[in-house]
Write an enzyme that holds these catalytic residues in place. Structure first.
Site, PDB file in Angstrom:
ATOM      1  N   LYS A   1      49.122  -2.262  10.708  1.00  0.00           N
ATOM      2  CA  LYS A   1      48.228  -1.870   9.719  1.00  0.00           C
ATOM      3  C   LYS A   1      48.268  -2.709   8.858  1.00  0.00           C
ATOM      4  O   LYS A   1      47.898  -2.701   7.783  1.00  0.00           O
ATOM      5  CB  LYS A   1      48.580  -0.256   9.305  1.00  0.00           C
ATOM      6  CG  LYS A   1      48.053   0.572  10.258  1.00  0.00           C
ATOM      7  CD  LYS A   1      48.104   2.206   9.822  1.00  0.00           C
ATOM      8  CE  LYS A   1      48.566   3.132  10.643  1.00  0.00           C
ATOM      9  NZ  LYS A   1      46.974   3.579  11.189  1.00  0.00           N
TER      10      LYS A   1
ATOM     11  N   GLN B   1      49.529   3.433   4.882  1.00  0.00           N
ATOM     12  CA  GLN B   1      48.235   2.767   4.538  1.00  0.00           C
ATOM     13  C   GLN B   1      48.374   2.135   3.305  1.00  0.00           C
ATOM     14  O   GLN B   1      47.209   1.555   2.622  1.00  0.00           O
ATOM     15  CB  GLN B   1      47.410   3.779   4.202  1.00  0.00           C
ATOM     16  CG  GLN B   1      47.038   4.683   5.375  1.00  0.00           C
ATOM     17  CD  GLN B   1      46.043   3.896   6.407  1.00  0.00           C
ATOM     18  OE1 GLN B   1      45.469   2.779   5.994  1.00  0.00           O
ATOM     19  NE2 GLN B   1      46.059   4.329   7.619  1.00  0.00           N
TER      20      GLN B   1
ATOM     21  N   ASP C   1      55.355   7.842   3.342  1.00  0.00           N
ATOM     22  CA  ASP C   1      54.677   7.413   4.333  1.00  0.00           C
ATOM     23  C   ASP C   1      53.664   6.429   3.848  1.00  0.00           C
ATOM     24  O   ASP C   1      52.694   6.627   3.101  1.00  0.00           O
ATOM     25  CB  ASP C   1      53.717   8.376   4.948  1.00  0.00           C
ATOM     26  CG  ASP C   1      52.870   7.899   6.095  1.00  0.00           C
ATOM     27  OD1 ASP C   1      52.829   6.633   6.086  1.00  0.00           O
ATOM     28  OD2 ASP C   1      52.330   8.740   6.811  1.00  0.00           O
TER      29      ASP C   1
ATOM     30  N   HIS D   1      48.871  12.726   7.056  1.00  0.00           N
ATOM     31  CA  HIS D   1      48.893  12.335   8.513  1.00  0.00           C
ATOM     32  C   HIS D   1      49.496  13.247   9.324  1.00  0.00           C
ATOM     33  O   HIS D   1      50.928  13.780   8.962  1.00  0.00           O
ATOM     34  CB  HIS D   1      49.315  10.788   8.861  1.00  0.00           C
ATOM     35  CG  HIS D   1      48.872  10.198  10.212  1.00  0.00           C
ATOM     36  ND1 HIS D   1      49.670  10.426  11.086  1.00  0.00           N
ATOM     37  CD2 HIS D   1      47.865   9.654  10.558  1.00  0.00           C
ATOM     38  CE1 HIS D   1      48.886  10.204  12.364  1.00  0.00           C
ATOM     39  NE2 HIS D   1      47.939   9.284  11.987  1.00  0.00           N
TER      40      HIS D   1
ATOM     41  N   CYS E   1      43.711  12.274  12.380  1.00  0.00           N
ATOM     42  CA  CYS E   1      45.076  12.959  12.348  1.00  0.00           C
ATOM     43  C   CYS E   1      45.444  13.321  11.212  1.00  0.00           C
ATOM     44  O   CYS E   1      46.634  13.309  10.970  1.00  0.00           O
ATOM     45  CB  CYS E   1      46.165  11.803  12.961  1.00  0.00           C
ATOM     46  SG  CYS E   1      45.628  11.215  14.686  1.00  0.00           S
TER      47      CYS E   1
END
Ligand code: PLP
Length: 421
Positions: free
Chosen positions: A242, A219, A216, A138, A380
């Site tokens: 999220k 997700q 990261d 991202h 993104c």
């Protein structure tokens, strides 16, 4: 897990069978018509919906104990401080952090990565250093590194991705060398759903480089249990919204020794020990990185969201979401114009695709007219779109409350879309 009292008056814990239909009842927003159709919400990778328990937690905070934390000399402030710090403990437990002080509240993943890119990177990088950043990232896990590289004279190098959408491990091995000071990659790709094998990649990186590893996790956490100690990464970032929590809250987990050595990145209240014009000394972890009044309600509600998720059978969640993906693939077979983008070895609850001859934005608009909410575009993540030579995709992303019926609705809506285009 819930408790039942049997006839003998003993309390037993019971595993509640996983039921997406039951879970749906906890999410009020799902029960509405959109454009004249019952809503099918398949944009969970952008943001998840919030269970009533999270909404109630926010309401209770604002109606009963809204107050500033750490500084009040009154009952409401004490109550808010205890709830706020307990929420930090919930996050620490959820990630299996070694210490609660390793959890720093941020506005979300983007801010968490920027914190590391300002505080760690700008004080540890020098000209000639290399930063490896995967092509799957991202923009939030690319641009801060480009900015840090520009400030220090270090170089950002892309970690190649295979035709399937996996990080190319052979190519990665070739890139590893002692000049690599940081490796940044996601746990799960928002664009393709690829689940990166961190348990293979991180030991490889650590064996060949002195690099710190920034993960990261935006997700990942809504789908998979994560243990940062087991992963042996150095930083792990996530966004609460999220993860069934509110917008505006998230966290950075970092290894204590790294965080201790890092300077503050924003100045203001809360992050100081003592301020005078002769000089300022800084607060201890984690407050050193939390300048200003934090999102108190958000943090407390985020803990409620984590409690909600943790009460579910996490293995059953994974099985359920895998089943929705398998069902999507099965129904896609009846669509010769549909091309799934990304066929990685392990994929989380993301079904990214294109229809031949149709622009993703048009597909998304026509699905919306039928009450089906998806995301379209580059998500993104322009480098991975460039890798596949496409401007964007249509992305259906699933969560705990989606059902086979939702998948069926997506594909019957797609049938109509094909007729229009
Ligand atoms: C993989 C990934 N990283 C980072 C982000 C940025 O998250 P936020 O906007 O909540 O900071 C997103 C959001 O879509 C994402 O999917």
């Amino acid at each position: 897990m819930s408790s039942v009292v049997n006839k003998a008056g003993e309390t037993n814990s019971v595993e509640k069978a996983f039921s997406a239909e039951d879970i749906r009842k906890d999410f009020p927003i799902l029960h509405q018509q959109v454009n004249g159709h019952p809503l099918v919400y398949l944009d969970n990778a952008a943001t998840t919906q919030k269970p009533q328990a999270v909404i109630d937690t926010l309401t209770t905070y604002y109606t009963q104990y809204n107050s500033n934390v750490h500084r009040g000399a009154h009952a409401l402030s004490d109550r808010a401080t205890v709830a706020f710090e307990n929420a930090r403990k919930t996050v620490a437990g959820f990630l299996n952090a070694n210490k609660v002080e390793e959890v720093i509240w941020t506005r979300g993943t983007t801010e968490a990565i920027n914190l590391v890119a300002y505080s760690w990177a700008r004080h540890n990088l020098k000209a000639g250093d290399q930063l490896l950043v995967s092509w799957l990232e991202h923009h939030s896990n690319i641009v801060p590194w480009q900015m840090a590289a520009e400030a220090s004279g270090a170089e950002v190098i892309g970690m190649p991705v295979t035709e399937a959408g996996d990080i190319d491990l052979a190519a990665l091995k070739e890139l590893l060398n002692p000049r690599v000071k940081l490796v940044a990659l996601n746990h799960v790709s928002n664009a393709l759903g690829t689940v990166n094998p961190l348990e293979d990649i991180i030991p490889l990186v650590k064996a060949e480089t002195p690099a710190v590893v920034m993960v990261d996790g935006a997700q990942a956490l809504a789908h998979y249990p994560v243990d940062v100690q087991k992963l042996a990464c150095d930083f792990y970032a996530f966004s609460g919204h999220k993860l069934f929590g509110p917008t505006g809250i998230g966290a950075l987990w970092g290894r204590e020794d790294l965080l201790e050595a890092m300077p503050p990145w924003q100045g203001g209240g809360e992050m100081i020990e003592r301020v005078s014009f002769a000089g300022t000394t800084f607060n201890t972890l984690p407050f050193k990185f939390e300048a200003g009044t934090p999102d108190i309600a958000g943090a407390i509600a985020q803990a409620a969201a984590i409690d909600y998720l943790q009460a579910l059978d996490r293995e059953a969640v994974i099985a359920h979401e895998n089943e929705l993906l398998a069902y999507s693939l099965e129904l896609a077979q009846g669509f010769p114009r549909l091309h799934k983008i990304g066929t990685a070895k392990k994929v989380a609850a993301v079904f990214s695709f294109n229809l031949d001859g149709a622009h993703p934005a048009d597909v998304g608009m026509l699905l919306d007219q039928q009450g089906v909410a998806v995301r379209t575009g580059h998500h993104c993540a322009q480098p991975i779109m460039e890798r596949f030579g496409i401007p964007g995709t249509v992305r259906a992303s699933y969560s705990i409350y989606n059902t086979r019926d939702d998948v069926k609705r997506l594909f019957s809506a797609l049938e109509k879309v094909q007729g229009f285009l």
